[in-house]
Scaffold this motif. Structure first.
Motif, PDB file in Angstrom:
ATOM      1  N   ASP A  59       0.866  -1.174   0.000  1.00 40.16           N
ATOM      2  CA  ASP A  59       0.000   0.000   0.000  1.00 40.16           C
ATOM      3  C   ASP A  59       0.900   1.221   0.000  1.00 40.16           C
ATOM      4  OD1 ASP A  59      -2.465  -1.207   0.009  1.00 40.16           O
ATOM      5  OD2 ASP A  59      -2.677  -1.188   2.191  1.00 40.16           O
ATOM      6  N   LEU A  60       0.544   2.198  -0.795  1.00 39.66           N
ATOM      7  CA  LEU A  60       1.377   3.387  -0.939  1.00 39.66           C
ATOM      8  C   LEU A  60       0.641   4.589  -0.376  1.00 39.66           C
ATOM      9  CD1 LEU A  60       4.112   4.091  -2.299  1.00 39.66           C
ATOM     10  CD2 LEU A  60       2.798   4.790  -4.265  1.00 39.66           C
ATOM     11  N   LYS A  61       1.296   5.316   0.509  1.00 35.61           N
ATOM     12  CA  LYS A  61       0.731   6.547   1.067  1.00 35.61           C
ATOM     13  C   LYS A  61       1.748   7.656   0.863  1.00 35.61           C
ATOM     14  CE  LYS A  61      -1.939   3.997   4.401  1.00 35.61           C
ATOM     15  NZ  LYS A  61      -2.056   3.528   5.760  1.00 35.61           N
ATOM     16  N   ARG A  62       1.316   8.718   0.225  1.00 32.27           N
ATOM     17  CA  ARG A  62       2.190   9.867  -0.041  1.00 32.27           C
ATOM     18  C   ARG A  62       2.195  10.790   1.167  1.00 32.27           C
ATOM     19  NH1 ARG A  62       5.380   9.282  -4.549  1.00 32.27           N
ATOM     20  NH2 ARG A  62       4.236   8.011  -6.023  1.00 32.27           N
ATOM     21  N   GLU A  63       3.350  11.382   1.439  1.00 35.50           N
ATOM     22  CA  GLU A  63       3.491  12.282   2.578  1.00 35.50           C
ATOM     23  C   GLU A  63       4.284  13.513   2.160  1.00 35.50           C
ATOM     24  OE1 GLU A  63       6.103  12.051   6.519  1.00 35.50           O
ATOM     25  OE2 GLU A  63       4.580  10.483   6.381  1.00 35.50           O
ATOM     26  N   SER A  64       3.783  14.688   2.519  1.00 31.34           N
ATOM     27  CA  SER A  64       4.482  15.941   2.224  1.00 31.34           C
ATOM     28  C   SER A  64       5.752  16.023   3.068  1.00 31.34           C
ATOM     29  CB  SER A  64       3.588  17.139   2.529  1.00 31.34           C
ATOM     30  OG  SER A  64       2.438  17.082   1.736  1.00 31.34           O
ATOM     31  N   THR A  68       8.520  19.696  -0.139  1.00 34.08           N
ATOM     32  CA  THR A  68       7.204  20.115  -0.622  1.00 34.08           C
ATOM     33  C   THR A  68       6.877  21.522  -0.130  1.00 34.08           C
ATOM     34  OG1 THR A  68       6.526  17.807  -0.415  1.00 34.08           O
ATOM     35  CG2 THR A  68       4.789  19.411  -0.788  1.00 34.08           C
ATOM     36  N   HIS A  69       7.099  21.746   1.151  1.00 36.73           N
ATOM     37  CA  HIS A  69       6.788  23.059   1.735  1.00 36.73           C
ATOM     38  C   HIS A  69       7.697  24.159   1.174  1.00 36.73           C
ATOM     39  CE1 HIS A  69       4.204  20.822   4.328  1.00 36.73           C
ATOM     40  NE2 HIS A  69       5.186  20.279   5.024  1.00 36.73           N
ATOM     41  N   SER A  92       6.456  13.864  -7.268  1.00 38.72           N
ATOM     42  CA  SER A  92       7.900  14.068  -7.194  1.00 38.72           C
ATOM     43  C   SER A  92       8.319  14.941  -6.014  1.00 38.72           C
ATOM     44  CB  SER A  92       8.422  14.672  -8.492  1.00 38.72           C
ATOM     45  OG  SER A  92       7.842  15.935  -8.702  1.00 38.72           O
ATOM     46  N   CYS A  93       7.383  15.656  -5.403  1.00 36.43           N
ATOM     47  CA  CYS A  93       7.699  16.500  -4.251  1.00 36.43           C
ATOM     48  C   CYS A  93       7.296  15.846  -2.930  1.00 36.43           C
ATOM     49  CB  CYS A  93       6.997  17.842  -4.379  1.00 36.43           C
ATOM     50  SG  CYS A  93       7.624  18.848  -5.729  1.00 36.43           S
ATOM     51  N   GLN A  94       6.888  14.581  -2.968  1.00 36.63           N
ATOM     52  CA  GLN A  94       6.431  13.890  -1.763  1.00 36.63           C
ATOM     53  C   GLN A  94       7.141  12.550  -1.623  1.00 36.63           C
ATOM     54  OE1 GLN A  94       2.199  13.595  -2.166  1.00 36.63           O
ATOM     55  NE2 GLN A  94       1.868  15.768  -1.863  1.00 36.63           N
ATOM     56  N   ASN A  95       7.227  12.076  -0.381  1.00 36.82           N
ATOM     57  CA  ASN A  95       7.778  10.745  -0.114  1.00 36.82           C
ATOM     58  C   ASN A  95       6.696   9.698  -0.325  1.00 36.82           C
ATOM     59  OD1 ASN A  95      10.231  11.779   0.579  1.00 36.82           O
ATOM     60  ND2 ASN A  95      10.007  11.448   2.778  1.00 36.82           N
ATOM     61  N   ALA A  96       7.103   8.516  -0.762  1.00 39.59           N
ATOM     62  CA  ALA A  96       6.180   7.394  -0.919  1.00 39.59           C
ATOM     63  C   ALA A  96       6.456   6.400   0.204  1.00 39.59           C
ATOM     64  CB  ALA A  96       6.383   6.739  -2.280  1.00 39.59           C
ATOM     65  N   ASN A  97       5.533   6.293   1.151  1.00 36.94           N
ATOM     66  CA  ASN A  97       5.664   5.353   2.264  1.00 36.94           C
ATOM     67  C   ASN A  97       4.949   4.057   1.904  1.00 36.94           C
ATOM     68  OD1 ASN A  97       7.048   7.245   3.788  1.00 36.94           O
ATOM     69  ND2 ASN A  97       5.180   8.049   4.704  1.00 36.94           N
ATOM     70  N   HIS A  98       5.636   2.935   2.045  1.00 40.68           N
ATOM     71  CA  HIS A  98       5.084   1.625   1.703  1.00 40.68           C
ATOM     72  C   HIS A  98       4.669   0.892   2.977  1.00 40.68           C
ATOM     73  CE1 HIS A  98       6.314   1.530  -2.596  1.00 40.68           C
ATOM     74  NE2 HIS A  98       7.178   2.432  -2.173  1.00 40.68           N
ATOM     75  N   TYR A  99       3.449   0.313   2.957  1.00 37.10           N
ATOM     76  CA  TYR A  99       2.907  -0.438   4.082  1.00 37.10           C
ATOM     77  C   TYR A  99       2.389  -1.782   3.597  1.00 37.10           C
ATOM     78  CZ  TYR A  99       2.981   3.985   6.613  1.00 37.10           C
ATOM     79  OH  TYR A  99       3.379   5.157   7.203  1.00 37.10           O
ATOM     80  N   CYS A 100       2.372  -2.774   4.489  1.00 41.69           N
ATOM     81  CA  CYS A 100       1.810  -4.085   4.175  1.00 41.69           C
ATOM     82  C   CYS A 100       0.285  -4.000   4.280  1.00 41.69           C
ATOM     83  CB  CYS A 100       2.346  -5.128   5.146  1.00 41.69           C
ATOM     84  SG  CYS A 100       1.583  -6.754   4.950  1.00 41.69           S
ATOM     85  N   PRO A 101      -0.469  -4.473   3.268  1.00 39.05           N
ATOM     86  CA  PRO A 101      -1.933  -4.424   3.366  1.00 39.05           C
ATOM     87  C   PRO A 101      -2.488  -5.442   4.359  1.00 39.05           C
ATOM     88  CG  PRO A 101      -1.272  -5.449   1.302  1.00 39.05           C
ATOM     89  CD  PRO A 101      -0.021  -4.958   1.974  1.00 39.05           C
ATOM     90  N   GLN A 111      12.252   8.186  -1.256  1.00 41.18           N
ATOM     91  CA  GLN A 111      12.392   9.643  -1.267  1.00 41.18           C
ATOM     92  C   GLN A 111      12.804  10.078  -2.659  1.00 41.18           C
ATOM     93  OE1 GLN A 111      15.298  10.449   1.745  1.00 41.18           O
ATOM     94  NE2 GLN A 111      13.852  10.115   3.404  1.00 41.18           N
ATOM     95  N   SER A 112      12.007  10.948  -3.251  1.00 40.02           N
ATOM     96  CA  SER A 112      12.356  11.421  -4.596  1.00 40.02           C
ATOM     97  C   SER A 112      13.144  12.693  -4.532  1.00 40.02           C
ATOM     98  CB  SER A 112      11.095  11.647  -5.408  1.00 40.02           C
ATOM     99  OG  SER A 112      10.199  12.496  -4.736  1.00 40.02           O
TER     100      SER A 112
END
Length: 112
Positions: A59-64, A68-69, A92-101, A111-112
């Motif tokens: 599962d992918l959750k984007r975080e600022s 980004t700020h 491209s301005c946010q981190n992609a956090n990966h979680y187990c469903p 981190q991009s």
């Protein structure tokens, strides 16, 4: 009457001789295990969850982030007011956090 024998006197050790290792001192040191973090990318990844050992698609959750700020503040300063919210919409301005469903365990961050 017998004479008491004195123990033999030892001189320098023979060449090539090394003292015995102190194995007890080595055993007292803690053992450190290193766990390699699985490679994650900007998109959901198929892998085996390190927590529950299930074959998953993360599962992918984007975080600022600070990046980004800073991009939003830069656009505000440069009088691009209509575009201030753009960094919050760009992946491209946010981190992609990966979680187990399955178990919701955190797997890693891209981190991009």
């Amino acid at each position: 009457m017998e004479k008491s024998k004195e123990p033999p006197k030892y001189s320098d050790p023979p060449p090539g001789w090394t003292p015995a290792k102190n194995y007890e001192a080595e055993m007292e040191q803690p053992i450190v295990y290193t766990v390699a973090q699985p490679p994650v990318g900007p998109t959901p990844c198929r892998m085996v969850c390190p927590s529950c050992r299930a074959d998953i698609l993360t599962d992918l959750k984007r975080e600022s982030t600070t990046k980004t700020h800073l991009m939003a503040v830069l656009m505000f300063v440069l009088f691009c007011w209509p575009c201030v919210c753009l960094p919050y919409c760009m992946d491209s301005c946010q981190n992609a956090n990966h979680y187990c469903p399955n178990c919701n365990a955190f797997i890693g961050t891209y981190q991009s």
